[in-house]
Structures are given as C-alpha cells and as structure tokens.
Write an enzyme that holds these catalytic residues in place. Structure first.
Site, mmCIF file in Angstrom:
data_model
loop_
_atom_site.group_PDB
_atom_site.id
_atom_site.type_symbol
_atom_site.label_atom_id
_atom_site.label_comp_id
_atom_site.label_asym_id
_atom_site.label_seq_id
_atom_site.Cartn_x
_atom_site.Cartn_y
_atom_site.Cartn_z
ATOM 1 C CE1 TYR A 139 -37.118 14.261 48.682
ATOM 2 C CE2 TYR A 139 -37.373 16.622 49.043
ATOM 3 C CZ TYR A 139 -36.757 15.418 49.351
ATOM 4 O OH TYR A 139 -35.785 15.386 50.315
ATOM 5 C CE LYS A 194 -32.332 -1.157 44.748
ATOM 6 N NZ LYS A 194 -31.093 -1.606 45.399
ATOM 7 C CG ASP A 226 -27.797 -0.931 46.207
ATOM 8 O OD1 ASP A 226 -27.552 -0.582 45.036
ATOM 9 O OD2 ASP A 226 -28.195 -2.065 46.520
ATOM 10 C CG ASP A 250 -32.457 15.096 50.390
ATOM 11 O OD1 ASP A 250 -31.807 16.133 50.597
ATOM 12 O OD2 ASP A 250 -33.103 14.500 51.270
ATOM 13 C CG ASP A 254 -27.228 15.489 53.520
ATOM 14 O OD1 ASP A 254 -27.426 16.344 52.635
ATOM 15 O OD2 ASP A 254 -27.744 15.569 54.651
HETATM 16 C C1 IPM Z 1 -31.978 19.862 50.642
HETATM 17 C C2 IPM Z 1 -32.813 19.803 51.879
HETATM 18 C C3 IPM Z 1 -34.257 19.902 51.421
HETATM 19 C C4 IPM Z 1 -34.614 18.630 50.714
HETATM 20 C C5 IPM Z 1 -35.313 20.311 52.390
HETATM 21 C C6 IPM Z 1 -34.985 21.593 53.067
HETATM 22 C C7 IPM Z 1 -36.648 20.401 51.691
HETATM 23 O O1 IPM Z 1 -32.548 18.686 52.631
HETATM 24 O O2 IPM Z 1 -32.092 20.852 49.905
HETATM 25 O O3 IPM Z 1 -31.221 18.927 50.375
HETATM 26 O O4 IPM Z 1 -34.995 17.632 51.343
HETATM 27 O O5 IPM Z 1 -34.537 18.628 49.490
HETATM 28 MN MN MN Z 2 -30.937 17.496 51.812
#
Ligand code: IPM
Ligand code: MN
Length: 368
Positions: A139, A194, A226, A250, A254
C-alpha cells in the site's frame, strides 16, 4: 485523564451513516452525554462526487486534532479517480499515512449465537487477532505507482526495519495480554509472509525473528501466506496473534471475517503513537444502504476498541469500563438471537441498537 474527549466523526457512504449512528447511540447509552463530544465532518465518495474532494483539508485537520476518529464506511460506484482507483478509499489511506496509524488491529472472534461458515466450531473456538502493518508494504505505493506507455504497470512494495519492528513488537505485546489460542491456550505470534519467494518478505521474517527473541515466553512461528488461507479455514483455533504485511492483512481479514459470521462482525482499530481511527473492516455496501438492515456489530465493537484505546492512553477508567460493558452487551445480544439478516436473523439496525442501548441502561443481566 481528561474531563471530555473530542471524537471526529465521519459517517461516510452507503451503510456508513447507519452503522456509525448506531455506534454513537450505543456510546451515549454507555457513558451518558458529555464525556465524548462527537463532531461530524464530511469526507468520502459522496462528498467527492458532489465537490471533487474526497477528504477536505478541514476534515483532515480536525481528525488530526481530535482525541479519536470514528468512521462508518466509504465508497460508491462511479467515484473513481482518473487513474481508475477509488476516491472512497482516500479517507482511510490518507489518514493512515498522514497520521502514521501503523497498527491495524483486527480481532476475529466467533460469538455465541453466530453461525460460522465453517462447520462444527463452537463459540470462542475462533479467537485471534490479525495485526496488519498499516503504513507501508504494498500500500505504500498508493498514488505513486506508474503505468508506462500503456504497457507496463508498477507498484512498489516497501518494507522498512523500523516499520516491521514496531508492528511485530505490537503483536508480541498483544500476545502477552491475551489468553492464548483457543485450541491449546498457548500464547503464540504467527508471522505470515511470503519469505520463500520475495526478498522483502524474507526481510520481514528476519526482523520478526530478531524481535521474537525479546519475548521468549511467547511461541513464535512462521506460516507462508498461501498456506495461511488454508489454515484459517482448517484449524482457526490454532491462532492467537497473526502479524503480517499490509496487503496480506487486508486480504486475510476478509477471509477471517467470513469464518465468524461475515464482514459485519469484524471490527478494526488503526492506531499510531498519537492518533486512532476506529471503523469496521467492511465497506459501504451500497446494495443494502438506506434499508435499515445493516449489521452494526462490527462498528459497535470498533467503538468499544476506541474506548479501550482512549482509556489506556489517558488512564481513564470510565472509558475502560464502558468498553467492557459494550462488549458484554454485544455478547449478550448475539447469544440472545438479536441477529441481522446477514447473520440469518431478521433484526433491523434499529432493533439491534435498541437492544444494546436498553441492555446498557438496565442493571439486570441480559436474557433472551
Ligand atoms: C480495509 C479496506 C481498506 C483497505 C480500504 C477502504 C482502503 O478494505 O480497511 O480493509 O484496503 O485497507
Ligand atoms: Mn479490506
């Protein structure tokens, strides 16, 4: 300790205002009005579409000056920059870099009453924290990548010794305070990288190993990213604290959220030495916005994390107690079956908020 604290509030887009509004009601129900002063500022995709600006300078300054920042969610279809990236993400990213919010702390916990996408896992059987490096990694290239002659695109992954050291240290400090992994009670920090393929990740691992020596009482291990996606599904109870690079964090967060009921259940605290930004891990979900059915639990738990952070920073027991109360009533509400549609229930955002506020107001234990 201060008499009161100023909280910069940015509701954002989509379901942002719905869940953020719910969290503010819950905070007020816990602390009464006066201790937290909420001041609202504009930012996000809708603001960008209306004004061409996603993060007005005044909002950025107010966020810097505030005691803490509370954010709903950001992003709308069509709110894109000429380079194709989204304007909605500017708010989070500019604050992360501008305020050096290097630690993104994402607790992943399966609550009683919530069904996991994984079969046969009891409540509490998943209980770990993803400690996501939040100020560098892939990032770091945001806004600085390049596309050459329409043929070659480059974004650079950046890892510094300072950046790795401080996030790894944060992970071990969290492990020290934790109860260990659900499967075996062992306090453990897992370095997720990784290192087998890329130098920058091998460097991350080498710095992790150096820092780990300062914490001999905590188990340290490595898992390649992975394989990690597989283990988080197959044996999530093994994990206690996972520390990882920004982009990996990130993605993993999820996946992890899916195992505890979905993104609506996933809180997040983004903190640096001076500032803290508290927002759920989820996005703005424009498809369900305005229908009053958004899950506010992730946002409410992020607000509780804000109280913990502020309470520790200012040595303020009122805030620490209030954070604990919010977590307790959240647990009570979920196990009592107060579930939104994403959790296979039928409660509205309003009903969840009322349940939490009433539970906070009453001195009685919560029952179904
Ligand atoms: C998160 C989101 C963010 C990210 C976005 C909103 C920048 O997906 O906080 O996980 O990619 O970090
Ligand atoms: Mn995210």
């Amino acid at each position: 300790m201060k008499d009161s604290y100023e909280i910069a509030v940015v509701h954002g887009d989509g379901i942002g205002p719905e869940v953020c509004g719910a969290a503010i009601e819950v905070l007020d129900a816990t602390l009464g009005t006066g201790i937290l002063r909420f001041i609202e500022y504009p930012a996000g995709a809708e603001h960008f579409l209306a004004t061409g600006e996603s993060l007005p300078e005044k909002t950025a300054q107010a966020c810097r000056a505030a005691d803490a920042i509370l954010h709903g969610a950001a992003g709308l279809p069509g709110a894109v920059h000429p380079d194709g990236t989204e304007a909605g993400v500017d708010f989070s990213l500019k604050l992360r870099f501008g305020l050096d919010l290097y630690a993104n702390i994402r607790p992943i916990r399966l609550y009683d009453g919530v069904e996991s996408a994984l079969v046969g896992i009891p409540a509490g059987g998943i209980d770990y924290v993803i400690v996501r490096e939040n100020s560098e990694g892939l990032y770091a290239a945001r806004g600085a990548g390049s596309v050459l002659r329409g043929d070659v695109a480059v974004d650079t992954l950046v890892q510094t010794r300072k950046g790795i050291e401080r996030i790894v240290r944060k992970a071990f400090e969290l492990a020290r305070l934790s109860d260990g992994a659900p499967a075996d009670g062992v306090r453990r920090v897992t370095c997720c990288d990784k290192a087998n393929v890329l130098r920058s990740y091998a460097f991350f691992r080498a710095v992790f190993d150096e820092v780990a020596k300062d914490y001999p009482e905590i188990e340290a291990e490595h898992v390649i990213v992975d394989a990690m996606t597989m283990y988080l599904v197959q044996r999530p109870g093994h994990f206690n604290i996972i520390v990882t690079e920004n982009m990996f964090g990130d993605i993993l967060s999820d996946l992890a959220a899916a195992t505890i009921g979905g993104l609506g259940m996933a809180p997040s605290a983004e903190v640096g030495a001076d500032n803290g930004l508290f927002q759920p891990s989820h996005g703005s979900a424009p498809d369900i916005a305005g229908r009053g059915i958004a899950n506010p639990y992730g946002m409410v738990l992020s607000a509780a994390a804000m109280l913990d952070w502020l309470g520790r920073k200012h040595d303020d027991k009122r805030l620490l107690d209030a954070g604990g109360r919010i977590r307790r009533v959240t647990e009570g509400a979920l196990s009592a079956g107060c579930l939104t549609t994403d959790l296979k229930g039928s409660a509205t955002t309003r009903e969840v908020t009322d349940f939490l506020c009433q539970a906070l107001a009453s001195k009685e234990p919560i029952t179904a």
